[in-house]
Design a protein around this motif. Sequence first.
Motif, mmCIF file in Angstrom:
data_model
loop_
_atom_site.group_PDB
_atom_site.id
_atom_site.type_symbol
_atom_site.label_atom_id
_atom_site.label_comp_id
_atom_site.label_asym_id
_atom_site.label_seq_id
_atom_site.Cartn_x
_atom_site.Cartn_y
_atom_site.Cartn_z
ATOM 1 N N TYR A 133 -13.737 -88.893 -22.458
ATOM 2 C CA TYR A 133 -14.576 -88.022 -21.619
ATOM 3 C C TYR A 133 -13.750 -86.893 -21.024
ATOM 4 C CZ TYR A 133 -16.606 -86.600 -17.152
ATOM 5 O OH TYR A 133 -17.047 -85.870 -16.066
ATOM 6 N N GLU A 134 -12.589 -87.240 -20.436
ATOM 7 C CA GLU A 134 -11.763 -86.202 -19.826
ATOM 8 C C GLU A 134 -11.349 -85.153 -20.869
ATOM 9 O OE1 GLU A 134 -11.559 -85.647 -16.824
ATOM 10 O OE2 GLU A 134 -10.613 -87.210 -15.607
ATOM 11 N N SER A 135 -11.038 -85.603 -22.072
ATOM 12 C CA SER A 135 -10.660 -84.659 -23.108
ATOM 13 C C SER A 135 -11.828 -83.755 -23.494
ATOM 14 C CB SER A 135 -10.142 -85.411 -24.336
ATOM 15 O OG SER A 135 -9.652 -84.510 -25.300
ATOM 16 N N ARG A 136 -12.999 -84.357 -23.696
ATOM 17 C CA ARG A 136 -14.165 -83.569 -24.100
ATOM 18 C C ARG A 136 -14.627 -82.611 -23.008
ATOM 19 N NH1 ARG A 136 -18.863 -86.991 -26.610
ATOM 20 N NH2 ARG A 136 -19.805 -84.932 -26.307
ATOM 21 N N LEU A 137 -14.354 -82.949 -21.769
ATOM 22 C CA LEU A 137 -14.761 -82.074 -20.672
ATOM 23 C C LEU A 137 -14.100 -80.698 -20.779
ATOM 24 C CD1 LEU A 137 -16.661 -82.520 -18.251
ATOM 25 C CD2 LEU A 137 -14.663 -83.133 -16.894
ATOM 26 N N ASN A 138 -12.945 -80.633 -21.430
ATOM 27 C CA ASN A 138 -12.264 -79.348 -21.582
ATOM 28 C C ASN A 138 -13.056 -78.367 -22.439
ATOM 29 O OD1 ASN A 138 -9.685 -79.790 -20.111
ATOM 30 N ND2 ASN A 138 -9.475 -81.452 -21.586
ATOM 31 N N ASP A 139 -13.912 -78.861 -23.317
ATOM 32 C CA ASP A 139 -14.757 -77.967 -24.103
ATOM 33 C C ASP A 139 -15.946 -77.450 -23.291
ATOM 34 O OD1 ASP A 139 -13.248 -78.116 -26.456
ATOM 35 O OD2 ASP A 139 -14.266 -79.946 -27.102
ATOM 36 N N PHE A 140 -16.296 -78.171 -22.218
ATOM 37 C CA PHE A 140 -17.408 -77.752 -21.364
ATOM 38 C C PHE A 140 -16.989 -76.704 -20.336
ATOM 39 C CE2 PHE A 140 -19.404 -78.553 -17.167
ATOM 40 C CZ PHE A 140 -20.658 -78.026 -17.430
ATOM 41 N N LEU A 141 -15.756 -76.763 -19.877
ATOM 42 C CA LEU A 141 -15.313 -75.893 -18.774
ATOM 43 C C LEU A 141 -15.556 -74.407 -19.025
ATOM 44 C CD1 LEU A 141 -13.902 -76.605 -15.986
ATOM 45 C CD2 LEU A 141 -14.042 -78.490 -17.594
ATOM 46 N N PRO A 142 -15.304 -73.870 -20.237
ATOM 47 C CA PRO A 142 -15.477 -72.428 -20.426
ATOM 48 C C PRO A 142 -16.934 -71.960 -20.410
ATOM 49 C CG PRO A 142 -13.964 -73.356 -22.060
ATOM 50 C CD PRO A 142 -14.645 -74.503 -21.403
ATOM 51 N N ARG A 143 -17.879 -72.869 -20.395
ATOM 52 C CA ARG A 143 -19.287 -72.472 -20.477
ATOM 53 C C ARG A 143 -19.784 -71.779 -19.215
ATOM 54 N NH1 ARG A 143 -22.775 -74.006 -23.987
ATOM 55 N NH2 ARG A 143 -24.410 -74.391 -22.438
ATOM 56 N N TYR A 144 -19.161 -72.040 -18.086
ATOM 57 C CA TYR A 144 -19.633 -71.500 -16.808
ATOM 58 C C TYR A 144 -18.436 -71.072 -15.958
ATOM 59 C CZ TYR A 144 -24.044 -73.766 -18.020
ATOM 60 O OH TYR A 144 -25.203 -74.150 -18.668
ATOM 61 N N PRO A 145 -18.678 -70.212 -14.960
ATOM 62 C CA PRO A 145 -17.612 -69.898 -13.998
ATOM 63 C C PRO A 145 -17.429 -71.086 -13.051
ATOM 64 C CG PRO A 145 -19.637 -68.764 -13.383
ATOM 65 C CD PRO A 145 -19.906 -69.439 -14.703
ATOM 66 N N GLN A 146 -16.437 -71.913 -13.328
ATOM 67 C CA GLN A 146 -16.315 -73.180 -12.612
ATOM 68 C C GLN A 146 -14.890 -73.704 -12.671
ATOM 69 O OE1 GLN A 146 -18.133 -76.625 -14.599
ATOM 70 N NE2 GLN A 146 -18.124 -75.518 -16.542
ATOM 71 N N VAL A 147 -14.604 -74.643 -11.783
ATOM 72 C CA VAL A 147 -13.425 -75.493 -11.874
ATOM 73 C C VAL A 147 -13.884 -76.926 -11.628
ATOM 74 C CG1 VAL A 147 -11.748 -73.757 -11.162
ATOM 75 C CG2 VAL A 147 -12.814 -75.207 -9.434
ATOM 76 N N ILE A 148 -13.179 -77.877 -12.214
ATOM 77 C CA ILE A 148 -13.452 -79.292 -11.982
ATOM 78 C C ILE A 148 -12.147 -79.973 -11.589
ATOM 79 C CG2 ILE A 148 -14.186 -81.482 -12.998
ATOM 80 C CD1 ILE A 148 -16.153 -79.996 -14.722
ATOM 81 N N LEU A 149 -12.196 -80.682 -10.470
ATOM 82 C CA LEU A 149 -11.043 -81.396 -9.927
ATOM 83 C C LEU A 149 -11.314 -82.892 -10.033
ATOM 84 C CD1 LEU A 149 -8.378 -81.234 -8.194
ATOM 85 C CD2 LEU A 149 -9.879 -81.324 -6.181
ATOM 86 N N CYS A 150 -10.427 -83.619 -10.704
ATOM 87 C CA CYS A 150 -10.567 -85.062 -10.903
ATOM 88 C C CYS A 150 -9.537 -85.776 -10.036
ATOM 89 C CB CYS A 150 -10.374 -85.433 -12.371
ATOM 90 S SG CYS A 150 -11.536 -84.597 -13.483
ATOM 91 N N LEU A 151 -9.998 -86.681 -9.182
ATOM 92 C CA LEU A 151 -9.143 -87.344 -8.202
ATOM 93 C C LEU A 151 -8.721 -88.721 -8.700
ATOM 94 C CD1 LEU A 151 -11.225 -86.485 -5.006
ATOM 95 C CD2 LEU A 151 -9.080 -85.412 -5.715
#
Length: 213
Positions: A133-151
């Motif tokens: 999941y964490e790996s695949r999330l990298n393909d989602f990040l460029p779709r929107y102006p966003q950042v994701i922080l995983c704790l």
Amino acid sequence: MTTSIAMGLPGVSLAPGDHICAFYRGPAERDAILVPYLREGLRAGDKCLCVTDDPLPAESVRELAADPGHLESLTSSSTYLLDGFFAIDRMIAFWERAVGRAVDRDGFGFVRAVGEMTWALSGRPGVADLLAYESRLNDFLPRYPQVILCLYDLRRFCDGEVLMDIVRTHPAVLISGQLLDNPWYVEPDEYLSRHPGIAVPAVDALGAARAVP
């Protein structure tokens, strides 16, 4: 588009598309990252999506928002572990809906999301797919102006192999108040081809790990 975004920690800035793993030890260190990150987002007018494992940080987070439309405070049981199990496609679809709605419908120029990841140690069905999941999330990040922080709580994530793979699936790492570009990051296609079935350990008690079947 903005290329430098204040994180809320001294000297730390973010860029659109960042996917960051933040390492800490215990609730106090978690909140020392979480609360300034969200406070800065609210100050900047960002949409903030916060998913935590227990109600205590959620309570402190809600106190930040005068306008609840700018901050959604959610729990792992209603997102990652909805219906008692984890599914990669369902969770990515959740982010797609939530972030897409904020940008396309509600007109937010930027979204900052945060997820507390200790749910992956619960032993629930599907949690061994955390790293995919964490790996695949990298393909989602460029779709929107966003950042994701995983704790990630280092008191709970005790398995060295898993920690290394957590690092490999995040382009940036936050540790001891410093945000570092990650030289060990591996692109999703390469990572998933190398690691088709790595398991995440569950935790019965603090520091006592066992393999997920």
